[in-house]
Design an enzyme around this catalytic site. Structure first.
Site, PDB file in Angstrom:
ATOM      1  N   LYS A  90      -8.196  14.106  69.674  1.00 23.63           N
ATOM      2  CA  LYS A  90      -9.590  13.675  69.496  1.00 23.63           C
ATOM      3  C   LYS A  90     -10.395  13.966  70.770  1.00 23.63           C
ATOM      4  O   LYS A  90     -11.518  14.429  70.708  1.00 23.63           O
ATOM      5  CB  LYS A  90      -9.680  12.175  69.183  1.00 23.63           C
ATOM      6  N   LYS A 145     -14.575  22.351  59.815  1.00 26.09           N
ATOM      7  CA  LYS A 145     -13.866  21.259  59.154  1.00 26.09           C
ATOM      8  C   LYS A 145     -12.701  21.755  58.323  1.00 26.09           C
ATOM      9  O   LYS A 145     -11.649  21.153  58.282  1.00 26.09           O
ATOM     10  CB  LYS A 145     -14.858  20.511  58.256  1.00 26.09           C
ATOM     11  N   GLU A 187      -2.517  12.206  68.694  1.00 26.56           N
ATOM     12  CA  GLU A 187      -3.791  12.201  67.964  1.00 26.56           C
ATOM     13  C   GLU A 187      -4.937  11.767  68.891  1.00 26.56           C
ATOM     14  O   GLU A 187      -6.034  12.330  68.838  1.00 26.56           O
ATOM     15  CB  GLU A 187      -3.677  11.279  66.738  1.00 26.56           C
ATOM     16  N   GLU A 192     -11.012  17.810  71.260  1.00 28.64           N
ATOM     17  CA  GLU A 192     -11.962  18.470  70.375  1.00 28.64           C
ATOM     18  C   GLU A 192     -13.380  17.933  70.532  1.00 28.64           C
ATOM     19  O   GLU A 192     -14.335  18.664  70.298  1.00 28.64           O
ATOM     20  CB  GLU A 192     -11.505  18.432  68.914  1.00 28.64           C
TER      21      GLU A 192
HETATM   22  C1  F6R Z   1      -8.659  17.189  63.930  1.00 28.04           C
HETATM   23  C2  F6R Z   1      -8.704  17.775  62.605  1.00 28.04           C
HETATM   24  C3  F6R Z   1      -7.756  18.870  62.295  1.00 28.04           C
HETATM   25  C4  F6R Z   1      -7.274  18.758  60.841  1.00 28.04           C
HETATM   26  C5  F6R Z   1      -6.452  19.990  60.465  1.00 28.04           C
HETATM   27  C6  F6R Z   1      -5.905  19.900  59.063  1.00 28.04           C
HETATM   28  O1  F6R Z   1      -9.589  16.159  64.066  1.00 28.04           O
HETATM   29  O2  F6R Z   1      -9.507  17.411  61.799  1.00 28.04           O
HETATM   30  O3  F6R Z   1      -6.693  18.903  63.175  1.00 28.04           O
HETATM   31  O4  F6R Z   1      -6.524  17.595  60.699  1.00 28.04           O
HETATM   32  O5  F6R Z   1      -7.250  21.135  60.593  1.00 28.04           O
HETATM   33  O6  F6R Z   1      -6.934  19.812  58.135  1.00 28.04           O
HETATM   34  P1  F6R Z   1      -6.656  19.336  56.657  1.00 28.04           P
HETATM   35  O7  F6R Z   1      -6.201  17.922  56.702  1.00 28.04           O
HETATM   36  O8  F6R Z   1      -7.938  19.519  55.934  1.00 28.04           O
HETATM   37  O9  F6R Z   1      -5.568  20.231  56.121  1.00 28.04           O
END
Ligand code: F6R
Length: 628
Positions: free
Chosen positions: A501, A623, A497, A504
């Site tokens: 971070k 997002k 993780e 990205e």
């Molecule tokens: C990294 C990040 C992504 C999300 C992934 C899943 O910082 O935000 O790796 O964790 O795209 O997204 P969710 O949790 O919305 O299914």
């Protein structure tokens, strides 16, 4: 070659807003888009109806570009409008590909999130009928089809939308306005997010409640294959066949301030700072006075929990790493095997899941298409499904047998922070609940873990009290070509993780490794001065882990690495092996990820700032990833 001969497709995964009421639609729509920009920021556009005219403005680039255009070329007053912010996976984001798309006769404007899979056939059909398409998008096809369907629907836009949707394949949210129906906004939904905000004398549509929470906190969930026709005074929902259906109402339990930066320069900084509260909120109400886990809200059937023989976690990115952390705990507490599978891989490998499996889908947004598709596959195999999710009313919890919400509040910065911590908390609660129901832990053991969990908000707070050393280090190392992260046991997913971070946000080569794996190849990457961040297990817990990581540190140091140790207070010995030590509070082993990740989030954020990057909206990302 796949797709050869097909027109180039733009597959948007976007933010959508619609408004009809008494106020200036444009202001409301643009403010909503600002809230949704996290969903995509390649281009933006708006359409309003004024005096029977349909007026559109759209612009490639971030929303700010559209706002500049609106400044130089203002739109007239209007109380009906739609808006879109886009994220494309193919092709260049251009003004002409930006939404809204308008039918050739100028009557309807459409915005879209998703993929029209049969758009190529539809496009051919339209071009043979003499329609000229002006963009490369699949969305434009819908605008023309909708306009063509209007006369045969007696001018009823909702009926025209239903007719059009019946011809579409794929995943989509569509929102349309018609200049001949100036007080109406119509939308449709299949496999793509859409919520209705119910106001007084005004109504809203959006991909996410954040777009309208300033105006109303009363919302309606739309089901699959539904069309909504919205005026200032009414919301009528039907299925694609035209049958009126009831929508499920829900109340948004966070307020506007939660979606604003609240005095921080960046959403990410605000969200990092909110982590103690997010953890506390996600625990609240789930532990009874007599120290038992109570997850009645999830509707998890105890009989089923007793009968399952394995747990499978499906998730992507950060959520998958939260699942990896939870695997250590759940296996330890329940003695059930836990598999963690990247959702995008899950259904393609013919996974062994069935009625004896509990499949846990972890997703902050609840809309991640990879996770949704994996969930559906698990369900088709008869598995019991549980969603751990942060977004009430989103698709993944709606389609799961049970749901445990995380209470992180809205996460706006694209890089996930507080969602990670709360996903771990929620998955731990599920693990403890399984242990309680299956009798694999004694009551006092569960009580001790619950006490540890309850202590975590204040421990995370302690990390947040002293962030300057890690920020200074980030600035110092911002010229590095690459940063490696090492961890063992629960520190391994933390390393992954931490590297994610950094990739990205700082656009820097970063990789996380299980520390013991390094010598099997990746150690060749180590050269003089390469920063290696090591998540050091507590020397108090399983001392063997600490000893082993010290050996791993020595291996990389001997090859010139610059070692940054993330180590607990009191681990004095580590200072002998590391170039820099970042301190975190001493906590039990399984709790360490909740504190160890925090300096890594700050490290990545500061590194990105030092390099002048956009922290809240890193390049190429969005997002909520609603394409596979
Ligand atoms: C990294 C990040 C992504 C999300 C992934 C899943 O910082 O935000 O790796 O964790 O795209 O997204 P969710 O949790 O919305 O299914």
């Amino acid at each position: 070659m796949a797709g050869e001969g097909r027109p180039r497709t733009l597959f948007p995964m976007c933010g959508i807003v619609g408004y009809v009421g008494q106020k200036q639609a444009l202001e409301i729509v643009v403010a909503g888009l600002r809230r949704l920009e996290y969903r995509g920021y390649d281009s933006a556009g708006v359409a309003v109806i004024s005096d029977g005219e349909l007026i559109v403005r759209k612009k490639a680039g971030k929303l700010a570009n559209l706002e500049t255009l609106l400044g130089s070329d203002p739109m007239p007053d209007s109380t009906t409008g739609i808006g879109h912010t886009r994220w494309a996976t193919h092709g260049g984001p251009t003004d002409s590909n930006a939404h809204p798309h308008v039918s050739e006769n100028g009557q309807v404007a459409v915005i879209h999130n998703g993929i029209i899979e049969n758009f190529s056939e539809l496009r051919d059909e339209l071009t043979s009928a003499g329609v000229t398409l002006t963009s490369e998008t699949d969305t434009e096809v819908v605008a023309h089809l909708l306009a063509a369907a209007l006369p045969e629907s007696d001018g009823d836009l909702a009926e025209a939308m239903r007719r059009t949707c019946r011809r579409l394949e794929g995943a989509f949210t569509l929102v349309a306005v018609d200049r001949r129906n100036p007080d109406l906004v119509v939308a449709a939904r299949r496999n793509s997010p859409l919520v209705v905000g119910v106001g007084v004398g005004e109504n809203f549509l959006a991909s996410d409640v954040a777009a309208f929470v300033d105006h109303t906190r009363d919302a309606l969930e739309l089901g699959q294959d539904q069309v909504v026709a919205m005026t200032a005074a009414s919301v009528v929902i039907t299925d694609f066949a035209g049958e009126v259906v009831e929508a499920t109402p829900f109340h948004v339990d966070w307020d506007t301030a939660a979606a604003e930066k609240g005095g921080y320069d960046l959403f990410m900084l605000k969200e990092i700072a909110e982590q103690p509260k997010a953890v506390a909120d996600s625990l609240r109400g789930r532990i009874s006075k007599d120290h038992r886990i109570q997850l009645d809200e999830t509707h998890l059937d105890e009989g089923i929990l007793r009968s399952i023989n394995k747990v499978v976690v499906i998730a992507c990115g950060t959520a998958a790493y939260a699942g990896m952390v939870a695997k250590y705990a759940i296996e330890h507490w329940t003695r059930l095997p836990v598999e963690v599978e990247l959702a995008s891989e899950f259904r393609y490998r013919d996974p062994i899941v069935g009625p004896d499996s509990l499949v846990i889908a972890i997703s902050q947004s609840g809309e991640t298409m990879d996770t949704l598709m994996a969930l559906r596959h698990a369900k088709s195999q008869g598995a019991r499904t549980l969603a751990i999710c942060n977004t009430v009313g989103s698709t993944i919890p709606r389609e799961s047998d049970a749901v445990l919400y995380t209470y992180a509040g809205p996460e706006i910065a694209v890089a996930s922070t507080k969602a990670f911590l709360t996903q771990i908390i929620a998955a731990y609660l599920v693990g403890l609940y399984l242990a309680q129901v299956r009798g694999t832990m004694f009551e006092d053991e569960i009580r001790a873990v619950l006490q540890d969990l309850n202590d975590m908000p204040s421990k995370v707070d302690l990390v947040l009290d002293t962030t300057e050393p890690v920020r200074e280090l980030a600035r110092e190392l911002s010229g590095s070509a690459s940063v490696l992260f090492l961890g063992r046991h629960v520190g391994y997913p933390v390393a992954l993780e931490g590297a994610l971070k950094l990739k990205e946000l700082a656009y820097m080569h970063a990789e996380g490794f299980a520390a013991g794996e390094l010598k099997h190849g990746p150690i060749a990457l180590i050269e003089e001065g390469v920063p290696v961040v090591v998540i050091v297990p507590s020397p108090r817990g399983r001392a063997v882990l600490h000893d082993k990581i010290v050996s791993n540190i020595q291996e990389v140091r001997a090859r010139g690495a610059l070692v940054v140790a993330i180590a607990e207070e009191g681990d004095e010995m580590i200072a002998n092996y590391a170039d820099h030590v970042i301190r975190i509070p001493a906590v039990p082993t399984l709790m360490q990820p909740l504190v160890a990740i925090v300096p890594l989030q700050i490290f990545a954020c500061e590194m990105a700032l030092a390099k002048g990057h956009d922290v809240d909206q890193p390049r190429n990302l969005a997002k909520s990833v609603t394409v596979e």
